[in-house]
Motif scaffolding. Structure first.
Motif, PDB file in Angstrom:
ATOM      1  N   ASP A   1       0.853  -1.188   0.000  1.00  0.00           N
ATOM      2  CA  ASP A   1       0.000   0.000   0.000  1.00  0.00           C
ATOM      3  C   ASP A   1       0.891   1.242   0.000  1.00  0.00           C
ATOM      4  N   TYR A   2       0.809   2.022  -1.057  1.00  0.00           N
ATOM      5  CA  TYR A   2       1.675   3.195  -1.197  1.00  0.00           C
ATOM      6  C   TYR A   2       1.503   4.190  -0.062  1.00  0.00           C
ATOM      7  N   ARG A   3       0.336   4.167   0.608  1.00  0.00           N
ATOM      8  CA  ARG A   3       0.091   5.117   1.682  1.00  0.00           C
ATOM      9  C   ARG A   3       0.988   4.859   2.890  1.00  0.00           C
ATOM     10  N   SER A   4       1.437   3.607   3.055  1.00  0.00           N
ATOM     11  CA  SER A   4       2.388   3.321   4.129  1.00  0.00           C
ATOM     12  C   SER A   4       3.741   3.961   3.830  1.00  0.00           C
ATOM     13  N   LEU A   5       4.091   4.051   2.546  1.00  0.00           N
ATOM     14  CA  LEU A   5       5.335   4.725   2.159  1.00  0.00           C
ATOM     15  C   LEU A   5       5.224   6.221   2.399  1.00  0.00           C
ATOM     16  N   LEU A   6       4.045   6.795   2.134  1.00  0.00           N
ATOM     17  CA  LEU A   6       3.838   8.218   2.408  1.00  0.00           C
ATOM     18  C   LEU A   6       3.967   8.508   3.890  1.00  0.00           C
TER      19      LEU A   6
ATOM     20  N   LEU B   1      -3.961  -0.158  -7.514  1.00  0.00           N
ATOM     21  CA  LEU B   1      -4.592  -1.253  -6.777  1.00  0.00           C
ATOM     22  C   LEU B   1      -5.178  -0.838  -5.439  1.00  0.00           C
ATOM     23  N   HIS B   2      -4.788   0.333  -4.931  1.00  0.00           N
ATOM     24  CA  HIS B   2      -5.193   0.721  -3.574  1.00  0.00           C
ATOM     25  C   HIS B   2      -5.957   2.041  -3.574  1.00  0.00           C
ATOM     26  N   GLN B   3      -6.930   2.154  -4.449  1.00  0.00           N
ATOM     27  CA  GLN B   3      -7.691   3.401  -4.540  1.00  0.00           C
ATOM     28  C   GLN B   3      -9.030   3.350  -3.809  1.00  0.00           C
ATOM     29  N   GLU B   4      -9.145   2.498  -2.775  1.00  0.00           N
ATOM     30  CA  GLU B   4     -10.344   2.544  -1.958  1.00  0.00           C
ATOM     31  C   GLU B   4     -10.345   3.827  -1.129  1.00  0.00           C
ATOM     32  N   LYS B   5     -11.437   4.129  -0.477  1.00  0.00           N
ATOM     33  CA  LYS B   5     -11.549   5.356   0.309  1.00  0.00           C
ATOM     34  C   LYS B   5     -10.443   5.412   1.347  1.00  0.00           C
ATOM     35  N   TYR B   6      -9.929   6.568   1.591  1.00  0.00           N
ATOM     36  CA  TYR B   6      -8.797   6.736   2.481  1.00  0.00           C
ATOM     37  C   TYR B   6      -9.055   7.837   3.491  1.00  0.00           C
ATOM     38  N   LYS B   7      -8.183   7.878   4.480  1.00  0.00           N
ATOM     39  CA  LYS B   7      -8.214   8.932   5.498  1.00  0.00           C
ATOM     40  C   LYS B   7      -6.900   9.672   5.413  1.00  0.00           C
ATOM     41  N   VAL B   8      -6.956  11.001   5.295  1.00  0.00           N
ATOM     42  CA  VAL B   8      -5.722  11.789   5.194  1.00  0.00           C
ATOM     43  C   VAL B   8      -4.934  11.661   6.475  1.00  0.00           C
ATOM     44  N   GLU B   9      -3.653  11.400   6.347  1.00  0.00           N
ATOM     45  CA  GLU B   9      -2.799  11.218   7.531  1.00  0.00           C
ATOM     46  C   GLU B   9      -1.825  12.359   7.665  1.00  0.00           C
TER      47      GLU B   9
ATOM     48  N   ILE C   1      -8.707   8.334  -6.637  1.00  0.00           N
ATOM     49  CA  ILE C   1      -9.557   8.944  -5.622  1.00  0.00           C
ATOM     50  C   ILE C   1      -8.687   9.797  -4.696  1.00  0.00           C
ATOM     51  N   ASP C   2      -7.558   9.243  -4.317  1.00  0.00           N
ATOM     52  CA  ASP C   2      -6.604   9.911  -3.434  1.00  0.00           C
ATOM     53  C   ASP C   2      -5.717  10.837  -4.277  1.00  0.00           C
ATOM     54  N   LYS C   3      -5.793  12.129  -4.035  1.00  0.00           N
ATOM     55  CA  LYS C   3      -4.989  13.090  -4.800  1.00  0.00           C
ATOM     56  C   LYS C   3      -3.500  12.824  -4.647  1.00  0.00           C
ATOM     57  N   ARG C   4      -3.106  12.302  -3.510  1.00  0.00           N
ATOM     58  CA  ARG C   4      -1.682  12.039  -3.291  1.00  0.00           C
ATOM     59  C   ARG C   4      -1.155  10.997  -4.284  1.00  0.00           C
ATOM     60  N   GLY C   5      -1.989  10.024  -4.620  1.00  0.00           N
ATOM     61  CA  GLY C   5      -1.594   9.045  -5.629  1.00  0.00           C
ATOM     62  C   GLY C   5      -1.371   9.699  -6.979  1.00  0.00           C
ATOM     63  N   ALA C   6      -2.271  10.625  -7.335  1.00  0.00           N
ATOM     64  CA  ALA C   6      -2.118  11.346  -8.608  1.00  0.00           C
ATOM     65  C   ALA C   6      -0.852  12.191  -8.592  1.00  0.00           C
ATOM     66  N   TYR C   7      -0.556  12.823  -7.454  1.00  0.00           N
ATOM     67  CA  TYR C   7       0.659  13.635  -7.361  1.00  0.00           C
ATOM     68  C   TYR C   7       1.910  12.780  -7.569  1.00  0.00           C
TER      69      TYR C   7
ATOM     70  N   GLY D   1       6.240   0.028 -10.130  1.00  0.00           N
ATOM     71  CA  GLY D   1       5.570  -0.718  -9.071  1.00  0.00           C
ATOM     72  C   GLY D   1       4.747   0.196  -8.183  1.00  0.00           C
ATOM     73  N   LEU D   2       5.263   1.399  -7.944  1.00  0.00           N
ATOM     74  CA  LEU D   2       4.544   2.393  -7.146  1.00  0.00           C
ATOM     75  C   LEU D   2       3.273   2.847  -7.867  1.00  0.00           C
ATOM     76  N   VAL D   3       3.381   3.044  -9.187  1.00  0.00           N
ATOM     77  CA  VAL D   3       2.198   3.398  -9.988  1.00  0.00           C
ATOM     78  C   VAL D   3       1.145   2.293  -9.896  1.00  0.00           C
ATOM     79  N   PHE D   4       1.578   1.038  -9.996  1.00  0.00           N
ATOM     80  CA  PHE D   4       0.644  -0.083  -9.891  1.00  0.00           C
ATOM     81  C   PHE D   4       0.027  -0.154  -8.493  1.00  0.00           C
ATOM     82  N   SER D   5       0.830   0.130  -7.469  1.00  0.00           N
ATOM     83  CA  SER D   5       0.308   0.142  -6.101  1.00  0.00           C
ATOM     84  C   SER D   5      -0.812   1.167  -5.958  1.00  0.00           C
TER      85      SER D   5
END
Length: 381
Positions: free
Chosen positions: A63-68, A373-381, A311-317, A366-370
């Motif tokens: 999950d790329y959000r863990s890297l963020l 694959l992980h575009q479910e609803k998220y909570k900003v951290e 869905i997550d703008k951070r992924g698009a960034y 791989g990060l792009v693919f992550s």
């Protein structure tokens, strides 16, 4: 796990496989004129690609959000690596940029590109699409980029340093920078360029003598060849001139695989790395070069589609940062071989020989693919 892998962009995976074939064949052709110095680079390319595909699929499942979440720790580690490589790494080709691990070389500046993209995406994500503030957002993010920029610049590695700035500009633009701020930045950049060229010409001899005394005369040669091509010596213009001649001689269909005359006579330096596009142009001609650029276009297009569906703008960034990095590297590498850009040493993504750069590029995919694959609803951290 299998369900997630089915959701990958298999068109991009197919293009990566084509890149592997092209890179292996081109590297093999590039090293053919040399007796033993570069032998085995084609086999190493295959090995690095196999490792790269493992990195792609492994990274896709993370999950790329863990890297963020831990991007700040990565940033600190990256800056530390840049300091250590400058202080303790051996000098190779006039630069302290690589750690030598056995027979392998590791370049921290390549890894820091990904880290900067993650940190910048994390900070931009805090604004949730709102217009960026000059003092509160643009200046802090720029300072965060400038630290590794200067650490890489002193190695010296001008190519990667410039890429950091390009990634910064691309991500600030998509992060909703105000037009007034963009205008200020463009004005400052143009003014700085004019001042640099004016001072470079005014103190040309002094700059050359200073860089020569510090064993960095190649910096002067590359800059002077681009700014003052009529004044540059034949030695300074050697790579640029023969690269253009070789590509031009390829014509529409090229001279044929392994039959590039100038490449085979060793007129073009680093044909397996910086100058690999010369091999494409000379041996496969305009059609072969166009096919490669078309594959790049399709590859970038697929990444942009994924970014648009985030869905997550951070992924698009993150994806925009990766796209900006690849686009500039492609434009700069091809541009410097045909005389449109100054020679810097930036390699052609996925095609030039280089273990660290290839694995980092595959990590980015791989990060792009992550993100896909992980575009479910998220909570900003």
């Amino acid at each position: 796990m299998l369900f997630k892998l089915k959701k990958l962009d298999w068109v991009m995976v197919g293009i990566l496989a084509l890149f592997m074939v092209f890179s292996t064949l081109l590297v093999r052709s590039a090293i053919a004129p040399y007796d033993s110095e570069f032998q085995g680079y084609d086999l190493k390319t295959v090995i690095f690609y196999i490792l790269g595909f493992i990195v792609v699929f492994g990274m896709a499942l993370v999950d790329y959000r863990s890297l963020l979440r831990y991007s700040w720790y990565s940033y600190g580690a990256g800056c530390l690596l840049l300091i250590l490589v400058y202080l303790f790494a051996p000098e190779i080709n006039g630069a302290r940029s690589w750690f030598r691990i056995g027979s392998l070389l590791f370049q921290p500046a390549e890894l820091v590109k990904v880290i900067l993209i993650l940190v910048t995406a994390y900070l931009l994500g805090q604004r949730q699409g709102q217009a960026l503030r000059f003092r509160g957002d643009i200046i802090p993010i720029s300072l965060i980029t400038l630290v590794p920029f200067f650490l890489v610049l002193i190695q010296p590695d001008l190519g990667n340093a410039i890429i950091y700035l390009v990634v910064l500009v691309g991500m600030l633009w998509i992060g909703n920078a105000k037009y007034s701020h963009v205008l200020i930045a463009l004005t400052a950049a143009v003014a700085a360029l004019i001042v640099f060229v004016t001072l470079f010409n005014a103190y040309n001899e002094q700059i050359r003598d200073y860089l020569e005394s510090h064993k960095k005369v190649h910096w002067y040669q590359r800059i002077n060849t681009f700014i003052n091509p009529d004044q540059a010596s034949n030695d300074d213009k050697h790579q640029s001139n023969y690269a253009k001649i070789a590509i031009g001689s390829g014509g529409l269909l090229g001279d044929g695989y392994m039959k590039g005359e100038l490449k085979n006579k060793k007129f073009v330096p680093y044909p397996y790395s910086d100058s690999i596009f010369v091999v494409v142009g000379e041996e496969f001609g305009f059609l072969g070069s166009s096919l490669l650029l078309l594959l790049y276009f399709l590859f970038i297009y697929r990444m942009i589609l994924i970014a648009l569906r985030c869905i997550d703008k951070r992924g698009a960034y993150i994806i925009v940062g990766i796209v900006a990095m690849f686009l500039f590297q492609i434009f700069e590498n091809v541009g410097m071989m045909i005389g449109l850009m100054p020679i810097t040493g930036i390699t052609l993504p996925f095609i030039s020989y280089g273990g660290t750069s290839l694995l980092i590029n595959m990590l980015c995919i791989g990060l792009v693919f992550s993100i896909k694959l992980h575009q479910e609803k998220y909570k900003v951290e």
